[in-house]
Design a protein around this motif. Structure first.
Motif, mmCIF file in Angstrom:
data_model
loop_
_atom_site.group_PDB
_atom_site.id
_atom_site.type_symbol
_atom_site.label_atom_id
_atom_site.label_comp_id
_atom_site.label_asym_id
_atom_site.label_seq_id
_atom_site.Cartn_x
_atom_site.Cartn_y
_atom_site.Cartn_z
ATOM 1 N N ALA A 137 0.796 -1.384 0.073
ATOM 2 C CA ALA A 137 -0.184 -0.071 -0.055
ATOM 3 C C ALA A 137 0.739 1.316 -0.152
ATOM 4 O O ALA A 137 0.652 2.202 -0.881
ATOM 5 N N THR A 138 1.822 1.283 0.907
ATOM 6 C CA THR A 138 2.709 2.602 0.894
ATOM 7 C C THR A 138 3.328 2.640 -0.307
ATOM 8 O O THR A 138 3.725 3.872 -0.822
ATOM 9 N N THR A 139 4.126 1.441 -0.917
ATOM 10 C CA THR A 139 4.680 1.495 -2.254
ATOM 11 C C THR A 139 4.127 2.138 -3.307
ATOM 12 O O THR A 139 4.549 2.981 -4.084
ATOM 13 N N LEU A 140 2.565 1.692 -3.491
ATOM 14 C CA LEU A 140 1.959 2.204 -4.606
ATOM 15 C C LEU A 140 1.470 3.578 -4.343
ATOM 16 O O LEU A 140 1.660 4.413 -5.300
ATOM 17 N N ASN A 141 1.368 4.151 -3.040
ATOM 18 C CA ASN A 141 1.219 5.271 -2.633
ATOM 19 C C ASN A 141 2.400 6.349 -2.865
ATOM 20 O O ASN A 141 2.112 7.443 -3.603
ATOM 21 N N GLU A 142 3.523 5.738 -2.809
ATOM 22 C CA GLU A 142 4.572 6.556 -3.089
ATOM 23 C C GLU A 142 4.703 6.870 -4.782
ATOM 24 O O GLU A 142 5.093 8.002 -5.168
ATOM 25 N N ILE A 143 4.438 5.799 -5.460
ATOM 26 C CA ILE A 143 4.737 5.743 -6.869
ATOM 27 C C ILE A 143 3.678 6.606 -7.428
ATOM 28 O O ILE A 143 4.057 7.458 -8.340
ATOM 29 N N ALA A 144 2.416 6.594 -6.932
ATOM 30 C CA ALA A 144 1.406 7.406 -7.368
ATOM 31 C C ALA A 144 1.683 8.692 -7.249
ATOM 32 O O ALA A 144 1.544 9.739 -8.191
ATOM 33 N N ARG A 145 2.029 9.219 -5.907
ATOM 34 C CA ARG A 145 2.444 10.678 -5.804
ATOM 35 C C ARG A 145 3.780 11.174 -6.673
ATOM 36 O O ARG A 145 3.608 12.367 -7.265
ATOM 37 N N GLN A 146 4.922 10.289 -6.889
ATOM 38 C CA GLN A 146 5.848 10.856 -7.687
ATOM 39 C C GLN A 146 5.633 10.769 -9.417
ATOM 40 O O GLN A 146 6.100 11.721 -9.915
ATOM 41 N N SER A 147 4.735 9.982 -9.663
ATOM 42 C CA SER A 147 4.379 9.960 -11.067
ATOM 43 C C SER A 147 3.117 10.887 -11.366
ATOM 44 O O SER A 147 2.807 11.165 -12.428
ATOM 45 N N GLY A 148 2.425 11.235 -10.484
ATOM 46 C CA GLY A 148 1.126 12.303 -10.624
ATOM 47 C C GLY A 148 -0.042 11.373 -11.220
ATOM 48 O O GLY A 148 -0.640 12.096 -12.130
ATOM 49 N N VAL A 149 -0.133 10.226 -10.867
ATOM 50 C CA VAL A 149 -1.339 9.304 -11.503
ATOM 51 C C VAL A 149 -2.167 8.752 -10.098
ATOM 52 O O VAL A 149 -1.784 8.746 -8.925
ATOM 53 N N GLY A 150 -2.871 7.888 -10.471
ATOM 54 C CA GLY A 150 -3.505 7.030 -9.607
ATOM 55 C C GLY A 150 -3.334 5.550 -9.860
ATOM 56 O O GLY A 150 -2.665 5.443 -10.788
ATOM 57 N N MET A 151 -3.874 4.721 -8.973
ATOM 58 C CA MET A 151 -3.675 3.162 -8.942
ATOM 59 C C MET A 151 -4.787 2.562 -8.884
ATOM 60 O O MET A 151 -6.101 3.114 -8.074
ATOM 61 N N MET A 152 -5.301 1.387 -9.690
ATOM 62 C CA MET A 152 -6.358 0.674 -9.125
ATOM 63 C C MET A 152 -5.888 -0.732 -9.215
ATOM 64 O O MET A 152 -5.501 -1.345 -10.210
ATOM 65 N N VAL A 153 -6.146 -1.396 -8.199
ATOM 66 C CA VAL A 153 -5.620 -2.769 -7.615
ATOM 67 C C VAL A 153 -6.921 -3.886 -7.742
ATOM 68 O O VAL A 153 -7.933 -3.162 -7.017
ATOM 69 N N ASN A 154 -6.655 -4.759 -7.874
ATOM 70 C CA ASN A 154 -7.780 -5.912 -7.647
ATOM 71 C C ASN A 154 -7.573 -6.904 -6.686
ATOM 72 O O ASN A 154 -6.532 -7.695 -6.824
ATOM 73 N N GLU A 155 -8.397 -6.808 -5.639
ATOM 74 C CA GLU A 155 -8.094 -7.616 -4.474
ATOM 75 C C GLU A 155 -8.013 -9.118 -4.684
ATOM 76 O O GLU A 155 -7.345 -9.725 -4.114
ATOM 77 N N ASN A 156 -8.924 -9.607 -5.734
ATOM 78 C CA ASN A 156 -8.944 -10.814 -5.998
ATOM 79 C C ASN A 156 -7.587 -11.492 -6.806
ATOM 80 O O ASN A 156 -7.447 -12.737 -6.731
ATOM 81 N N LYS A 157 -6.711 -10.350 -7.183
ATOM 82 C CA LYS A 157 -5.445 -10.749 -7.940
ATOM 83 C C LYS A 157 -4.483 -10.776 -7.002
ATOM 84 O O LYS A 157 -3.193 -10.942 -7.405
ATOM 85 N N LEU A 158 -4.534 -10.251 -5.920
ATOM 86 C CA LEU A 158 -3.417 -10.247 -4.867
ATOM 87 C C LEU A 158 -3.033 -11.450 -4.523
ATOM 88 O O LEU A 158 -3.725 -12.083 -3.727
ATOM 89 N N PRO A 159 -1.647 -11.881 -4.510
ATOM 90 C CA PRO A 159 -1.183 -12.919 -3.971
ATOM 91 C C PRO A 159 -0.824 -13.050 -2.494
ATOM 92 O O PRO A 159 0.242 -12.490 -2.139
ATOM 93 N N ILE A 160 -1.522 -13.642 -1.682
ATOM 94 C CA ILE A 160 -1.594 -13.529 -0.303
ATOM 95 C C ILE A 160 -1.835 -15.118 0.345
ATOM 96 O O ILE A 160 -2.808 -15.308 -0.048
ATOM 97 N N ARG A 161 -0.658 -15.545 1.072
ATOM 98 C CA ARG A 161 -1.050 -16.669 1.487
ATOM 99 C C ARG A 161 -2.140 -16.800 2.670
ATOM 100 O O ARG A 161 -2.328 -15.765 3.221
ATOM 101 N N GLU A 162 -2.842 -18.113 2.961
ATOM 102 C CA GLU A 162 -3.979 -17.887 3.653
ATOM 103 C C GLU A 162 -3.467 -17.985 5.038
ATOM 104 O O GLU A 162 -4.031 -17.105 5.974
ATOM 105 N N GLN A 163 -2.114 -18.272 5.699
ATOM 106 C CA GLN A 163 -1.718 -18.120 6.804
ATOM 107 C C GLN A 163 -1.272 -16.338 7.167
ATOM 108 O O GLN A 163 -1.651 -15.989 8.232
#
Length: 355
Positions: A245-271
Motif C-alpha cells: 500500500a505504501t509503495t503504490l502511494n509513493e509511486i502514485a505521488r511521484q508519477s502524478g497518477v492513480g492506481m487501481m488494484v484488484n483484491e482478487n488478484k493479490l497473491p497472499i498466503r492463507e496463513q
C-alpha cells in the motif's frame, strides 16, 4: 601509503583468543586497540575475505565500469535478530542490494557498519557476520569496507547494521518511480506479507504461531532477467516498510497518477491472511523483503509476467492492477465484494523494528 599488498596481522599479539562460545562484546572491541584489531582480523576479515578488504585501508578503491553508478544505504534494526527464514545479517545484505537493483542496476560492492552494544554475545555476532558473508557470496558481491563501534551496555539494543551498496545501470535502462503512466500494468513478484508475519510471530507480546518464513532474498538476478526481456519497464520498487500500500502511494505521488488494484488478484498466503485477521492488520501494509513491484506498458505485461514466473523468486508473480489518471493520486482497490475502497497511506506506526 598502501603498497596494495595484503596486510598480515600477528595473532600472537592478542591478549587472549576470542571466545565465540561464551564471550561477549567488550568496550575495548571498539576502542581502536589490540582487541578491536583482533575482532576485525578474527571475525570480519575471515568472514568477508577479499583482496580489497584485506588491504585494511580506511576506504576501498575499485574500478568503475561503464554506465551510470547507483548508490543506496540502509540501516537495519530488526527485532528479533533471528527469525524464520533469515536474520539481521542476511537482511542487511539483501535489503541494500535490492534498493540498488530497483533502478535496474547490477550491484557490485557493499560496505558494512556495525554498532554493537557492550555485552552482546560473540556467538550471536559470529552467526550474524557469517550469515552476511553467505548472503553476499550467494549474491555475487563483496563487502569491501566497513566500520565497528561499541556503545555502553544499556545504550544500544544488541546490534545495528548499516550497509551501503553501489552498482551500475546498463545503458538504455530508464527505471524510476516518476515514470508510471496511465494504462501501465502493475505486477508483483510473489506473495505479500510473509516477512512481516514471520517477524511478528516471534514477538514476545503476541501469542500466535505460523510456519511462514521471511521472504528475504536478493532480487537483482530476477531484475536482470526482467530488464533483458522487457527493457521498457517504467518502475521497480521493493515494498518493504509499509508494504504494498505504501509503495503504490509513493509511486502514485511521484508519477502524478492513480492506481487501481484488484483484491482478487493479490497473491497472499492463507496463513498471512489469518494472522492479519487475528491481529487486526491489513496485509497490504505488511513488510516484504524479497518481493518487488513492477510497472510496465500494457503491451509488455504478459511477457514480463512470464519472465518473472520462470524465475524461482518470481514463480508466484501476478498482474494485480493498472495505473489510471487521477488528479488526487489515489490508490484504490476493487474489493472481492464488488465495491471499491481507497488504499491510503499508513497512518502512524503499524509494525516497529520490522527491518
Amino acid at each position: 601509503m598502501s603498497t596494495g599488498k595484503p596486510v598480515k596481522v600477528s595473532k600472537t599479539a592478542y591478549i587472549r583468543p576470542l571466545d565465540f562460545k561464551n564471550g561477549r562484546v567488550e568496550m575495548a572491541h571498539g576502542g581502536g586497540g589490540r582487541m578491536m584489531m583482533q575482532l576485525i582480523d578474527t571475525l570480519f576479515l575471515t568472514a568477508f575475505d577479499n583482496d580489497m578488504l584485506r588491504q585494511m585501508n580506511d576506504q576501498a578503491c575499485f574500478a568503475v565500469p561503464a554506465g551510470r553508478m547507483v548508490m543506496s544505504t540502509d540501516s537495519h534494526v530488526v527485532s528479533p535478530l533471528f527469525f524464520p527464514g533469515g536474520d539481521i545479517g542476511s537482511l542487511s545484505v539483501h535489503g541494500t542490494l535490492n534498493d540498488v537493483a530497483m533502478s535496474g542496476a547490477r550491484p557490485l560492492y557493499l560496505s558494512a557498519s556495525f554498532i554493537l552494544e557492550e555485552g552482546f554475545p560473540l556467538a550471536d555476532l559470529k552467526r550474524i557476520v557469517e550469515s552476511m558473508a553467505k548472503a553476499a557470496q550467494q549474491a555475487g558481491v563483496s563487502i569491501i569496507t566497513g566500520d565497528t563501534k561499541v556503545v555502553e551496555q544499556g545504550k544500544g539494543d544488541g546490534i545495528f547494521i548499516t550497509t551501503t551498496g553501489v552498482g551500475v545501470v546498463p545503458e538504455g535502462l530508464q527505471i524510476s518511480a516518476e515514470r508510471a503512466q496511465p494504462g501501465d500494468k502493475i505486477l508483483v513478484s510473489g506473495t505479500l506479507g510473509d516477512h512481516g508475519i514471520a517477524i511478528l510471530s516471534l514477538r514476545e507480546n503476541l501469542t500466535f504461531h505460523t510456519t511462514i518464513q521471511s521472504d528475504t532474498a536478493a532480487l537483482h538476478e530476477l531484475v536482470a532477467c526482467m530488464t533483458e526481456a522487457v527493457p521498457t519497464i517504467h518502475v521497480l520498487r521493493d515494498p518493504t516498510r509499509g508494504g504494498l500500500a505504501t509503495t503504490l502511494n509513493e509511486i502514485a505521488r511521484q508519477s502524478g497518477v492513480g492506481m487501481m488494484v484488484n483484491e482478487n488478484k493479490l497473491p497472499i498466503r492463507e496463513q498471512v491472511r489469518a494472522a492479519c485477521e487475528f491481529l487486526g492488520f491489513d496485509p497490504l501494509y505488511i513488510a516484504n523483503e524479497g518481493k518487488l513491484v513492477a510497472i510496465c506498458p500494457p503491451e509488455a505485461a504478459e511477457a514480463l509476467l512470464q519472465t518473472m514466473q520462470a524465475h524461482p523468486l518470481g514463480s508466484e508473480a501476478a498482474i494485480i492492477g493498472e495505473v489510471i489518471e487521477d488528479s488526487h493520486h489515489f490508490v484504490q482497490m476493487e474489493t472481492s465484494f464488488g465495491g471499491q475502497r481507497v488504499v491510503d497511506w499508513l497512518s502512524g506506526e503499524q509494525l516497529p523494528r520490522i527491518c
